[in-house]
Scaffold this motif. Structure first.
Motif, PDB file in Angstrom:
ATOM      1  N   GLU A 601       0.838  -1.199   0.000  1.00  0.00           N
ATOM      2  CA  GLU A 601       0.000   0.000   0.000  1.00  0.00           C
ATOM      3  C   GLU A 601       0.878   1.256   0.000  1.00  0.00           C
ATOM      4  OE1 GLU A 601      -0.309  -2.582   1.884  1.00  0.00           O
ATOM      5  OE2 GLU A 601      -2.280  -3.418   1.432  1.00  0.00           O
ATOM      6  N   PHE A 602       1.996   1.172   0.745  1.00  0.00           N
ATOM      7  CA  PHE A 602       2.918   2.315   0.800  1.00  0.00           C
ATOM      8  C   PHE A 602       3.482   2.623  -0.594  1.00  0.00           C
ATOM      9  CE2 PHE A 602       7.329   3.802   1.213  1.00  0.00           C
ATOM     10  CZ  PHE A 602       7.120   4.979   1.924  1.00  0.00           C
ATOM     11  N   TYR A 603       3.944   1.586  -1.289  1.00  0.00           N
ATOM     12  CA  TYR A 603       4.491   1.807  -2.629  1.00  0.00           C
ATOM     13  C   TYR A 603       3.423   2.292  -3.602  1.00  0.00           C
ATOM     14  CZ  TYR A 603       8.717  -0.603  -1.096  1.00  0.00           C
ATOM     15  OH  TYR A 603       9.862  -0.947  -0.439  1.00  0.00           O
ATOM     16  N   PRO A 610       1.230   8.304  -7.801  1.00  0.00           N
ATOM     17  CA  PRO A 610       1.735   9.587  -8.329  1.00  0.00           C
ATOM     18  C   PRO A 610       2.237   9.478  -9.766  1.00  0.00           C
ATOM     19  CG  PRO A 610       2.522   9.249  -6.100  1.00  0.00           C
ATOM     20  CD  PRO A 610       1.847   7.974  -6.517  1.00  0.00           C
ATOM     21  N   ILE A 611       2.901   8.371 -10.092  1.00  0.00           N
ATOM     22  CA  ILE A 611       3.403   8.217 -11.458  1.00  0.00           C
ATOM     23  C   ILE A 611       2.244   8.089 -12.437  1.00  0.00           C
ATOM     24  CG2 ILE A 611       4.613   6.623 -13.013  1.00  0.00           C
ATOM     25  CD1 ILE A 611       6.595   6.100 -10.765  1.00  0.00           C
ATOM     26  N   VAL A 612       1.227   7.290 -12.036  1.00  0.00           N
ATOM     27  CA  VAL A 612       0.076   7.119 -12.928  1.00  0.00           C
ATOM     28  C   VAL A 612      -0.651   8.439 -13.117  1.00  0.00           C
ATOM     29  CG1 VAL A 612      -2.180   6.021 -13.159  1.00  0.00           C
ATOM     30  CG2 VAL A 612      -0.217   4.673 -12.383  1.00  0.00           C
ATOM     31  N   ARG A 613      -0.865   9.159 -11.989  1.00  0.00           N
ATOM     32  CA  ARG A 613      -1.565  10.456 -12.092  1.00  0.00           C
ATOM     33  C   ARG A 613      -0.748  11.440 -12.912  1.00  0.00           C
ATOM     34  NH1 ARG A 613      -3.123   9.562  -6.621  1.00  0.00           N
ATOM     35  NH2 ARG A 613      -1.360  10.799  -5.918  1.00  0.00           N
ATOM     36  N   GLY A 614       0.577  11.471 -12.633  1.00  0.00           N
ATOM     37  CA  GLY A 614       1.450  12.370 -13.389  1.00  0.00           C
ATOM     38  C   GLY A 614       1.433  12.046 -14.874  1.00  0.00           C
TER      39      GLY A 614
END
Length: 673
Positions: A601-603, A610-614
């Motif tokens: 969950e942390f990763y 964040p990478i997917v959203r970015g």
């Protein structure tokens, strides 16, 4: 080509040949795909023959023998940069080759029975052969770049094999997860190679190790650290270990291959190969030891709470790999390789034994459904098992042998190798650099040894002791016992072979002090130390014999204590009741272990989302506006010119003749004028 080069080529190329024959022929011929005996024979022979050749090399190689370099051809040559496809046969690489091909062959043999009814039988064996080919490139390469080729090859094969049953999205996702987590480590490894080449001007191991003085101390630190980060990916250490438990999605024999003899040991092999460089960076050694110890205990605590038989073994692998890194960080490279070897024996046996159990449970479910009963359960969940030793005697006895071995009970294989790691960690604690830290790590190692004995016997008792729990859990499964049966001989023969190796494998590394204490002379009965003496750069063991005896006694008491408490709690097969007591006693701590420290969950929260959203907000627009814009513009220009030139390229011969005459006139006019 001399005979050594020819034999080395055969070691490498035969598994590739098996992959090509089974892969291409299976892809093109339906009738071939149905000839399963032939497919299995090809796959097994192309691994067994390399094993036999490796035995030949081993029998004819002395412990002081010079390495054999088999150069096949120049791979890359640009200016002063040159890399050959060349292989190195020395004491370290031949040891790994024996493990990879020997244990790999037994897993191939087991897979004949285990995968017999699978539609992708031919493809499975093609992938297995490709995996062995890649792994042999990794361990036999005489330079970093060729090793990296094998390094990436095993990564690709693990992706193919973990996601083998890819129509199930969970399996497919597990394969992708393994692939991406390994890429993080691979990037660090690549940077380490660039830095090494910058200083040495070569990637050959010989040139690197003979030019260490040319590398500034700071850069040696960074190269060592980056190589170690690369190893954390392949060998599943904190923070990159979360892919390995999910790798259970693949067939069980794949789990045995990945966990026991091949991919996950790559990092230990690489650091051992470069050990003369690592001992020059005590700070990196310390970091390796700390990460190894933390990984060992974190994975062991998670293993305490798992009910999936394969997941317990997966976390056990992560924990044992942590032990190996603790050894590397303590300057015990030979001890780390010793544990690689013994672990290959008993961990392959545990996974293949779990496969035998799962195989039986799946048959029970299938047979009950054929009787018209609507029975569904998880065949890997040991809460549905219990009492299996009565129905599966070979699986039970061999599984018990492996459990005793990994628990560290003398004189089985895991005892000597684990005890040596703990002794070297304590030895590092007597040194001047970070001595108290290493003593603390030794304590962690001892606690982990206790946990290992405890959770492994919890697993064994829960699976094989007591009564068969499935009929108690599901009323429609009444009488399901009659469907339980032992696995075929193609599966039990590898189990017994590995069982024998798990019993005697530890005698490769019997510590010298066991004899020296009584003879009062310096003895050299540790065969593996004698074998690897000239290849690895081990620290000297400076402990007195009395301290070594005390440490060994402590190690035995801890292991036996773990077994005894596990027997008191789980000996009757009462898994769930005893787990509930454990949960009550440790409260929030137990919940943290059962939730796997919420690392996934942390990763997901810190990295993946964040990478997917970015990507969705930034890169997607860049892709649509810029990349697509450039591509569409180029396409439009081509279409424009095409629409113009189509009036010229009419296909009418007289028009082409006219154009030719006009062209000739134009050229002549230019020449005359």
């Amino acid at each position: 080509m001399d005979s050594a080069t020819t034999l080395t080529s055969l070691i490498i190329l035969l598994p590739l040949l098996g992959f090509l024959v089974n892969g291409l022929w299976g892809l093109s011929s339906k009738s071939f795909r149905q000839r399963k005996s032939l497919i299995g024979s090809i796959a097994n022979l192309t691994v067994f023959i390399p094993f036999a050749i490796a035995v030949y090399f081993f029998m004819n190689m002395g412990q002081n023998a010079e390495p054999i370099i088999a150069e096949l051809f120049t791979w890359i040559e640009v200016g002063s940069f040159s890399v050959d496809i060349a292989y190195q046969i020395d004491q370290l690489s031949i040891l790994m080759t024996l493990v990879v091909t020997g244990v790999g062959f037994l897993i191939h043999m087991y897979s004949i029975g285990y995968m017999w009814h699978d539609e992708g039988y031919w493809k499975f064996f093609a992938y297995l052969n490709l995996f062995i080919f890649a792994m042999l490139n990794l361990v036999l390469a005489d330079n970093l770049l060729l090793l990296f080729l094998g390094w990436e090859g095993v990564g690709l094969c693990s992706y193919l094999l973990i996601g083998f049953w890819y129509t199930d999205m969970a399996n497919s996702a597990a394969g992708s997860k393994a692939f991406w987590y390994n890429r993080v480590g691979d990037f660090a490894f690549l940077v380490a190679m660039f830095l090494t080449f910058q200083h040495v001007g070569s990637l050959d191991f010989d040139n690197i190790l003979s030019s260490l003085d040319a590398i500034p101390a700071d850069d040696k630190f960074w190269i060592g650290l980056l190589v170690f980060i690369g190893a954390t990916g392949k060998s599943a250490q904190i923070p990159l270990f979360v892919w390995l438990p999910d790798a259970m999605a693949g067939p069980t024999s794949v789990s045995a291959l990945i966990h026991a003899a091949t991919m996950v040991t790559s990092g230990i092999y690489l650091i051992s190969r470069l050990s003369p460089m690592f001992v020059m960076s005590p700070e990196v050694m310390m970091i390796i030891a700390v990460i190894g110890a933390l990984t060992a205990i974190v994975a062991a605590t998670i293993a305490l709470t798992q009910n999936d038989i394969k997941r317990v073994l997966a976390y056990s692998t992560v924990s044992q790999l942590g032990y190996m890194f603790l050894a590397l960080g303590s300057g015990a490279f030979t001890a780390a390789m010793f544990h690689v070897v013994t672990h290959a024996f008993f961990k392959a046996l545990l996974f293949l034994g779990s496969g035998s159990v799962i195989h039986a449970m799946e048959h029970v479910e299938h047979d009950l459904q054929e009787e018209g009963k609507d029975v569904h359960f998880d065949p890997q969940d040991m809460r549905f098992m219990g009492g299996l030793k009565e129905y599966m005697p070979s699986t039970y006895k061999t599984f018990l042998i492996a459990t005793i071995a990994i628990a560290g009970i003398p004189p089985l294989a895991g005892f000597f190798s684990k005890d040596e790691i703990l002794a070297f960690t304590f030895n590092a604690g007597m040194g001047e650099f970070a001595g108290s830290l290493y003593i603390f790590l030794w304590v962690i190692g001892i606690i982990t040894a206790f946990l290992t004995a405890f959770y492994m016997f919890r697993l064994t008792f829960g699976t094989f002791n007591g009564s068969f729990k499935l009929p108690e859990k599901i009323s429609e499964a009444a009488g399901a016992e009659k469907h339980l049966h032992e696995s075929p001989k193609s599966m039990t023969i590898p189990l017994w072979t590995l069982g024998g190796l798990s019993v005697v494998g530890g005698f490769l590394g019997v510590p010298n002090f066991l004899l020296s204490t009584f003879t009062h002379q310096e003895e050299h009965i540790n065969l593996l130390h004698n074998w690897l003496y000239n290849v690895t750069a081990d620290y000297e063991l400076a402990l007195s014999h009395s301290i070594e005896w005390i440490l060994m006694t402590v190690s035995i008491i801890v292991a036996v204590g773990g077994v005894y408490i596990a027997y008191r709690m789980y000996g009757s097969g009462a898994t769930e009741e005893s787990d509930a007591k454990l949960s009550d006693r440790f409260g929030a701590l137990y919940e943290t272990w059962s939730e796997k420290y919420n690392l996934d969950e942390f990763y997901e929260g810190i990295v993946v989302h964040p990478i997917v959203r970015g990507s969705e907000k930034g890169l997607a627009k860049f892709d649509m506006k810029i990349v697509d814009g450039v591509v569409n513009t180029v396409g439009g220009v081509v279409r424009l010119f095409g629409s113009v030139f189509r009036y010229i390229q009419t296909g009418v011969t007289s028009s082409y003749a006219l154009a030719l005459v006009l062209g000739v006139i134009l050229v002549l006019s230019m020449l005359i004028l």
